[in-house]
Design a protein around this motif. Structure first.
Motif, PDB file in Angstrom:
ATOM      1  N   ALA A  24       1.050  -1.323  -0.087  1.00 58.29           N
ATOM      2  CA  ALA A  24      -0.039  -0.032   0.058  1.00 58.29           C
ATOM      3  C   ALA A  24       0.988   1.116  -0.073  1.00 58.29           C
ATOM      4  O   ALA A  24       0.391   2.322  -0.657  1.00 58.29           O
ATOM      5  CB  ALA A  24      -0.918  -0.092   1.237  1.00 58.29           C
ATOM      6  N   VAL A  25       1.979   1.304   0.677  1.00 58.81           N
ATOM      7  CA  VAL A  25       2.800   2.465   0.949  1.00 58.81           C
ATOM      8  C   VAL A  25       3.510   2.673  -0.512  1.00 58.81           C
ATOM      9  O   VAL A  25       3.472   3.923  -0.907  1.00 58.81           O
ATOM     10  CB  VAL A  25       3.898   2.286   1.800  1.00 58.81           C
ATOM     11  CG1 VAL A  25       4.862   3.174   1.829  1.00 58.81           C
ATOM     12  CG2 VAL A  25       3.109   2.361   3.359  1.00 58.81           C
ATOM     13  N   LEU A  26       4.187   1.639  -1.075  1.00 58.38           N
ATOM     14  CA  LEU A  26       4.674   1.712  -2.470  1.00 58.38           C
ATOM     15  C   LEU A  26       3.569   2.445  -3.413  1.00 58.38           C
ATOM     16  O   LEU A  26       4.125   3.160  -4.384  1.00 58.38           O
ATOM     17  CB  LEU A  26       5.429   0.311  -2.714  1.00 58.38           C
ATOM     18  CG  LEU A  26       6.306  -0.358  -1.972  1.00 58.38           C
ATOM     19  CD1 LEU A  26       6.804  -1.709  -2.572  1.00 58.38           C
ATOM     20  CD2 LEU A  26       7.633   0.703  -1.756  1.00 58.38           C
ATOM     21  N   ILE A  31       1.608   6.995  -6.612  1.00 56.59           N
ATOM     22  CA  ILE A  31       0.537   7.954  -7.063  1.00 56.59           C
ATOM     23  C   ILE A  31       0.729   9.200  -6.687  1.00 56.59           C
ATOM     24  O   ILE A  31       1.085  10.314  -7.461  1.00 56.59           O
ATOM     25  CB  ILE A  31      -0.734   7.584  -6.137  1.00 56.59           C
ATOM     26  CG1 ILE A  31      -1.233   6.198  -6.773  1.00 56.59           C
ATOM     27  CG2 ILE A  31      -1.697   8.724  -6.360  1.00 56.59           C
ATOM     28  CD1 ILE A  31      -2.340   5.834  -5.893  1.00 56.59           C
ATOM     29  N   ILE A  32       1.856   9.624  -5.634  1.00 56.34           N
ATOM     30  CA  ILE A  32       2.175  11.051  -5.117  1.00 56.34           C
ATOM     31  C   ILE A  32       3.152  11.505  -6.196  1.00 56.34           C
ATOM     32  O   ILE A  32       2.879  12.708  -6.563  1.00 56.34           O
ATOM     33  CB  ILE A  32       2.731  10.994  -3.664  1.00 56.34           C
ATOM     34  CG1 ILE A  32       1.801  10.580  -2.685  1.00 56.34           C
ATOM     35  CG2 ILE A  32       3.779  12.157  -3.575  1.00 56.34           C
ATOM     36  CD1 ILE A  32       2.455  10.539  -1.331  1.00 56.34           C
ATOM     37  N   GLU A  76       2.209  10.053   3.209  1.00 52.71           N
ATOM     38  CA  GLU A  76       2.464   8.591   3.262  1.00 52.71           C
ATOM     39  C   GLU A  76       3.847   8.674   4.409  1.00 52.71           C
ATOM     40  O   GLU A  76       4.824   8.488   4.081  1.00 52.71           O
ATOM     41  CB  GLU A  76       2.695   8.000   2.027  1.00 52.71           C
ATOM     42  CG  GLU A  76       2.987   6.293   2.251  1.00 52.71           C
ATOM     43  CD  GLU A  76       1.691   5.861   2.824  1.00 52.71           C
ATOM     44  OE1 GLU A  76       2.002   5.676   4.389  1.00 52.71           O
ATOM     45  OE2 GLU A  76       0.852   5.591   2.141  1.00 52.71           O
ATOM     46  N   PRO A  77       3.493   9.154   5.785  1.00 52.94           N
ATOM     47  CA  PRO A  77       4.183   9.121   6.822  1.00 52.94           C
ATOM     48  C   PRO A  77       4.561   7.561   7.109  1.00 52.94           C
ATOM     49  O   PRO A  77       5.880   7.743   7.758  1.00 52.94           O
ATOM     50  CB  PRO A  77       3.422   9.633   7.890  1.00 52.94           C
ATOM     51  CG  PRO A  77       2.285   9.289   7.571  1.00 52.94           C
ATOM     52  CD  PRO A  77       1.982   9.269   6.233  1.00 52.94           C
ATOM     53  N   ARG A  78       4.299   6.441   6.492  1.00 52.35           N
ATOM     54  CA  ARG A  78       4.585   5.277   6.969  1.00 52.35           C
ATOM     55  C   ARG A  78       5.829   4.842   6.216  1.00 52.35           C
ATOM     56  O   ARG A  78       6.767   4.137   6.660  1.00 52.35           O
ATOM     57  CB  ARG A  78       3.767   4.323   6.843  1.00 52.35           C
ATOM     58  CG  ARG A  78       2.551   4.234   7.522  1.00 52.35           C
ATOM     59  CD  ARG A  78       1.265   3.306   7.036  1.00 52.35           C
ATOM     60  NE  ARG A  78       0.907   3.715   5.848  1.00 52.35           N
ATOM     61  CZ  ARG A  78       0.072   3.018   5.105  1.00 52.35           C
ATOM     62  NH1 ARG A  78      -0.651   1.865   5.682  1.00 52.35           N
ATOM     63  NH2 ARG A  78      -0.464   3.137   3.916  1.00 52.35           N
TER      64      ARG A  78
END
Length: 110
Positions: A24-26, A31-32, A76-78
């Motif tokens: 999900a983070v990747l 997307i960003i 996405e701070p993770r």
């Protein structure tokens, strides 16, 4: 360590239910870095500023490094960020950000 290229390849098959937080983070970082600012209706601040188009590549690279760190930290701070580099083509003016993700951390809202 994961490498994310801002060439849009990761967005060709978006998974609406990623198997784990890491995926999900990747996907969120892809997307960003592949979104232009003001192009997302509910998140106008998300993405790379379009005012960078047509500016000299050295100037754009310096501005984009700061923008990408800020965007990823905010949205996405993770993600544990490594280095941000660029693949560039001076002839066409194309600049592809390459982001190293050292890992994913668990962020609690407590």
């Amino acid at each position: 360590m994961d490498i994310i290229r801002g060439d849009g390849k990761l967005l060709e098959s978006i998974d609406l239910a990623p198997a784990n937080d890491h995926q999900a983070v990747l996907q969120n970082i892809a997307i960003i870095i592949d979104t232009w600012e003001n192009s997302c209706p509910m998140l106008r601040e998300l993405g790379i500023p379009a005012q960078l188009i047509g500016r000299p590549l050295p100037v754009v690279k310096n501005i984009m490094v700061g923008q990408l760190y800020d965007q990823i930290e905010q949205y996405e701070p993770r993600a544990i960020l490594g280095d941000i580099t660029f693949e560039e083509n001076a002839f066409t003016g194309k600049l592809i950000p390459i982001i190293e993700i050292q890992g994913v951390q668990n962020v609690n809202d407590d």
